[in-house]
Design a protein around this motif. Structure first.
Motif, PDB file in Angstrom:
ATOM      1  N   VAL A 179      13.697  20.146  10.442  1.00  0.00           N
ATOM      2  CA  VAL A 179      14.332  21.093   9.514  1.00  0.00           C
ATOM      3  C   VAL A 179      14.232  20.537   8.086  1.00  0.00           C
ATOM      4  N   ALA A 180      13.856  21.400   7.136  1.00  0.00           N
ATOM      5  CA  ALA A 180      13.661  20.922   5.756  1.00  0.00           C
ATOM      6  C   ALA A 180      14.978  20.874   4.982  1.00  0.00           C
TER       7      ALA A 180
ATOM      8  N   LEU B 148      17.851  27.159  17.848  1.00  0.00           N
ATOM      9  CA  LEU B 148      17.016  27.890  16.885  1.00  0.00           C
ATOM     10  C   LEU B 148      16.032  26.949  16.186  1.00  0.00           C
ATOM     11  N   ALA B 149      16.522  25.799  15.756  1.00  0.00           N
ATOM     12  CA  ALA B 149      15.639  24.843  15.062  1.00  0.00           C
ATOM     13  C   ALA B 149      14.511  24.401  15.992  1.00  0.00           C
ATOM     14  N   ALA B 150      14.809  24.246  17.277  1.00  0.00           N
ATOM     15  CA  ALA B 150      13.789  23.788  18.228  1.00  0.00           C
ATOM     16  C   ALA B 150      12.723  24.857  18.418  1.00  0.00           C
ATOM     17  N   ILE B 151      13.128  26.126  18.424  1.00  0.00           N
ATOM     18  CA  ILE B 151      12.136  27.205  18.573  1.00  0.00           C
ATOM     19  C   ILE B 151      11.124  27.141  17.426  1.00  0.00           C
TER      20      ILE B 151
ATOM     21  N   ARG C  63       9.914  12.560   4.591  1.00  0.00           N
ATOM     22  CA  ARG C  63      10.706  13.417   3.696  1.00  0.00           C
ATOM     23  C   ARG C  63      12.074  13.585   4.332  1.00  0.00           C
ATOM     24  N   LEU C  64      13.103  13.563   3.485  1.00  0.00           N
ATOM     25  CA  LEU C  64      14.460  13.668   4.020  1.00  0.00           C
ATOM     26  C   LEU C  64      14.837  15.129   4.253  1.00  0.00           C
ATOM     27  N   LEU C  65      15.624  15.344   5.302  1.00  0.00           N
ATOM     28  CA  LEU C  65      16.308  16.630   5.440  1.00  0.00           C
ATOM     29  C   LEU C  65      17.241  16.761   4.235  1.00  0.00           C
ATOM     30  N   GLU C  66      17.079  17.820   3.463  1.00  0.00           N
ATOM     31  CA  GLU C  66      17.974  18.019   2.317  1.00  0.00           C
ATOM     32  C   GLU C  66      19.300  18.604   2.804  1.00  0.00           C
ATOM     33  N   ILE C  67      20.402  17.931   2.493  1.00  0.00           N
ATOM     34  CA  ILE C  67      21.719  18.515   2.769  1.00  0.00           C
ATOM     35  C   ILE C  67      22.159  19.161   1.459  1.00  0.00           C
ATOM     36  N   ALA C  68      22.116  20.478   1.428  1.00  0.00           N
ATOM     37  CA  ALA C  68      22.415  21.203   0.182  1.00  0.00           C
ATOM     38  C   ALA C  68      23.915  21.213  -0.088  1.00  0.00           C
TER      39      ALA C  68
ATOM     40  N   GLY D 140       0.839  -1.202   0.000  1.00  0.00           N
ATOM     41  CA  GLY D 140       0.000   0.000   0.000  1.00  0.00           C
ATOM     42  C   GLY D 140       0.860   1.232   0.000  1.00  0.00           C
ATOM     43  N   ARG D 141       0.188   2.377  -0.038  1.00  0.00           N
ATOM     44  CA  ARG D 141       0.881   3.662   0.026  1.00  0.00           C
ATOM     45  C   ARG D 141       0.109   4.549   0.991  1.00  0.00           C
ATOM     46  N   ASP D 142       0.742   4.944   2.093  1.00  0.00           N
ATOM     47  CA  ASP D 142       0.079   5.777   3.094  1.00  0.00           C
ATOM     48  C   ASP D 142       0.733   7.147   3.101  1.00  0.00           C
ATOM     49  N   GLU D 143      -0.073   8.170   2.827  1.00  0.00           N
ATOM     50  CA  GLU D 143       0.447   9.547   2.884  1.00  0.00           C
ATOM     51  C   GLU D 143       0.463   9.959   4.349  1.00  0.00           C
ATOM     52  N   ILE D 144       1.625   9.990   4.962  1.00  0.00           N
ATOM     53  CA  ILE D 144       1.711  10.362   6.380  1.00  0.00           C
ATOM     54  C   ILE D 144       2.682  11.523   6.511  1.00  0.00           C
ATOM     55  N   ASP D 145       2.125  12.684   6.822  1.00  0.00           N
ATOM     56  CA  ASP D 145       2.907  13.927   6.831  1.00  0.00           C
ATOM     57  C   ASP D 145       3.389  14.225   8.246  1.00  0.00           C
ATOM     58  N   ARG D 146       4.684  14.142   8.460  1.00  0.00           N
ATOM     59  CA  ARG D 146       5.243  14.486   9.775  1.00  0.00           C
ATOM     60  C   ARG D 146       6.145  15.721   9.665  1.00  0.00           C
ATOM     61  N   GLU D 147       5.837  16.578   8.672  1.00  0.00           N
ATOM     62  CA  GLU D 147       6.654  17.783   8.462  1.00  0.00           C
ATOM     63  C   GLU D 147       6.115  18.952   9.287  1.00  0.00           C
ATOM     64  N   LEU D 148       6.940  19.992   9.420  1.00  0.00           N
ATOM     65  CA  LEU D 148       6.523  21.200  10.140  1.00  0.00           C
ATOM     66  C   LEU D 148       5.556  21.998   9.267  1.00  0.00           C
ATOM     67  N   PRO D 149       4.713  22.837   9.883  1.00  0.00           N
ATOM     68  CA  PRO D 149       3.808  23.663   9.081  1.00  0.00           C
ATOM     69  C   PRO D 149       4.519  24.735   8.263  1.00  0.00           C
ATOM     70  N   ARG D 150       5.757  25.105   8.642  1.00  0.00           N
ATOM     71  CA  ARG D 150       6.516  26.091   7.846  1.00  0.00           C
ATOM     72  C   ARG D 150       7.884  25.495   7.537  1.00  0.00           C
TER      73      ARG D 150
END
Ligand code: SAM
Length: 236
Positions: A102-103, A229-232, A140-145, A66-76
């Motif tokens: 962190v995105a 800062l990330a925690a805030i 979603r992975l944290l992108e390391i730019a 199956g495929r479950d859309e489960i969003d555990r990202e921050l709102p911003r």
């Protein structure tokens, strides 16, 4: 969350083949058998319950159930631009940034940078982000730019509405980061190296529209300041 495995290719079919380090872990550490059920994720935002069908020496064939859309990202979206600390503290920083949602993490090249982010180190940090995502359940992975020099990063982010620059120097214009915590705009956070941003780098940032922020009267290590800062923003 320990039965989560990362596929480095998009999962689009009802069959998936796991290989590399993930397959090694499933075969030789978890000692999976045909019929074992696990969860796959591919960084697309979904997770996929799957069943082991066949085990080879170095790869595992699975039925995708199956495929479950489960969003555990921050709102911003939170971007953390940081002059990386040395050694194990880099890995710690990436692990905690992943857990906090962190995105994107941008390794900064600054005048006083102690660790020059070479490709091999960037690869290790990307692997650390995957490991932390497996553990904390992010789909979603944290992108390391790619690393960027501070002036280039300033130029690339000039249009962003919310940009905070952590700098401990005495300055009446500094504000507390909580002031910006309740906006829903994407936020960019910049943290300097162990030796700090130079006065010239701070001036470049403020002229470019970055808001200097104060993290209290103690001098924090780079990774502590970044995670504070990330925690805030991760908790708001
Ligand atoms: N002597 C350096 C200086 O005065 O900038 C100290 C650098 S500190 C070890 C590393 C980075 O963490 C700083 O460049 C800053 O971005 C952030 N930082 C640490 N403590 C801070 C504080 N109290 N307020 C704001 N930023 C801080």
């Amino acid at each position: 969350m320990s039965d989560r495995y990362f596929m480095d290719r998009p999962i689009v079919d009802s069959l998936a083949v796991l290989d590399g380090a993930e397959a090694h872990h499933l075969i030789h550490v978890m000692r999976a058998r045909p019929g074992t059920e696990i969860v796959l994720f591919d960084g697309s935002g979904a997770e996929f319950p799957a069943r082991v069908e066949r085990l080879g020496r170095a790869e595992v064939e699975l039925s995708v159930l199956g495929r479950d859309e489960i969003d555990r990202e921050l709102p911003r979206a939170v971007t953390l631009a940081v002059a990386l600390p040395k050694g194990d503290r880099q890995r710690w920083l990436v692990e905690k940034a992943t857990e906090l949602g962190v995105a994107r993490l941008v390794p900064l090249r600054t005048t006083r940078s102690v660790a020059q982010p070479v490709q091999q180190a960037i690869g290790r940090l990307r692997r650390a982000a995957i490991e932390a995502s497996k553990q904390c359940g992010r789909n979603r992975l944290l992108e390391i730019a790619e690393p960027q020099a501070w002036p280039d990063f300033l130029a690339d982010t000039a249009a962003e509405p919310c940009r905070l620059l952590a700098h401990p120097a005495e300055d009446a214009a500094k504000s507390h980061p909580l002031r910006a915590a309740h906006s829903t705009d994407p936020v960019l956070l910049a943290v300097g190296p162990e030796g700090g941003f130079t006065d010239e780098e701070v001036a470049l940032g403020t002229v470019a529209g970055w808001q200097p922020v104060d993290l209290g009267p103690r001098i924090l290590r780079t990774e502590t300041a970044a995670i504070l800062l990330a925690a805030i923003f991760g908790a708001s």
